[in-house]
Design a protein around this motif. Structure first.
Motif: not given
Length: 350
Positions: A6-7, A30-32, A69-70, A77-78
């Motif tokens: 999560c970035m 991968i969440i941006i 994060f949601e 979670i990284y």
């Protein structure tokens, strides 16, 4: 064990691909979250994931990170920043960590390393930071009698080293957030006050310090020894830059009358250097380097003060050469050589 990256990003086209190239294959998701990029950040992110979300910037990094994060669905979670990199050795360490992490661990800390050429407001080259978080925490009862739910997280200090490679110091970008928080809350937590003070001292210019004079004065008058020293250092820099010699001397004397800080001794050195009194300036830089300790910036006891000593002896040697004062030439040449050796050998603490 699965991991969601999560970035949060904004205008990171120069570094985002470099970061994701080193971690993408270690992640299961991968969440941006983009907070308003105007460059090619989102296009670069799309090469690695289709989970790209827009988040309207509300001057709150925590709000943006909570939103990211949601969106996570994996076990852990990284949370990297775009200017971080894993080299091959630490990719293998991360891989081993993923394969062997015990499920009861809630938080994994990793070593955060900033190379000396990548200047930041940090006071160390290497420090442990929480980087991997269990997404859903399981509460368990502990103690055989008078049992209680375990509330403290289980933290594991890993051997993974993350290389922080920023393009520049970002302290100034946060000043507006600090100011708005102060206006809204009337105060800052001690941790945030320390961060604001450090960023002001290391990256703030005259206008930044003028905007923060009330904050610095609040610290100075807090009645708390540690915070008061932070305020003295900030006010000394403000009054030196604004050439308010009277207020500068008041603050400087307040500092040296108790336990002087390296920061304020450096400011006094800068003051006398600006007045052309190189002998006096050198003495205060010596005090900063060898007789006092820093309260905000470790460089005030190292590269700043030692660099000041070098500059002063260079000036004094030039004056001795002009006046053909052989005795002074010999003395200043020796002092200058010693100062250069000390400066060249100084390193930011690990």
């Amino acid at each position: 064990m699965t991991i969601s990256l999560c970035m949060i990003v904004k205008n990171e086209e120069n570094v985002l691909g470099r970061c994701l190239d080193t971690v993408a294959d270690l992640m299961d998701e991968i969440i941006i979250v983009d907070t308003g990029s105007t460059d090619a950040t989102k296009e670069i992110a799309a090469k690695y994931t289709d989970k790209i979300y827009d988040f309207e910037w509300v001057n709150d990094f925590s709000a943006a990170r909570n939103f990211s994060f949601e969106k996570a669905t994996c076990d852990y979670i990284y949370a990297p920043d775009a200017d971080e990199v894993l080299d091959e050795v630490n990719r293998e360490r991360f891989k081993a960590l993923k394969e062997n992490l015990l499920p009861e661990v809630d938080i994994v800390q990793m070593h955060y390393i900033t190379a000396s050429e990548n200047e930041t407001v940090l006071n160390s080259v290497k420090e442990l930071r929480p980087k991997l978080f269990k997404r859903l925490r399981t509460f368990t009862w502990v103690d055989p009698v008078h049992e209680i739910v375990r509330l403290d997280p289980i933290v594991f200090d890993s051997d993974v080293e993350i290389l922080h490679m920023p393009e520049g110091v970002h302290g100034k970008r946060d000043f507006g957030i600090f100011i708005r928080t102060l206006e809204k809350e009337g105060t800052l937590s001690k941790r945030l006050a320390n961060m604001y003070a450090r960023e002001l001292l290391k990256t703030g210019d005259l206008s930044d310090l003028e905007n923060a004079e009330g904050f610095a004065r609040m610290l100075f008058e807090s009645g708390k020894a540690e915070e008061s020293k932070w305020g003295e250092a900030l006010l000394a820099k403000l009054y030196r830059l604004s050439e308010n010699d009277y207020e500068f001397m008041k603050i400087a004397l307040c500092d040296v009358a108790t336990t002087p800080s390296s920061e304020t001794c450096c400011e006094i050195g800068h003051f006398y250097l600006g007045k052309g009194d190189y002998s006096e300036a050198a003495m205060w830089y010596q005090n900063a380097a060898y007789e006092t300790d820093p309260v905000l910036d470790i460089h005030s006891k190292g590269s700043i003060s030692l660099g000041g000593i070098v500059e002063c002896y260079e000036k004094l040697l030039a004056m001795a050469n002009e006046s053909d004062d052989v005795g002074a030439q010999i003395a200043y040449e020796g002092a200058l050589e010693d100062a250069k050796i000390a400066l060249d050998s100084w390193e930011v603490p690990m």
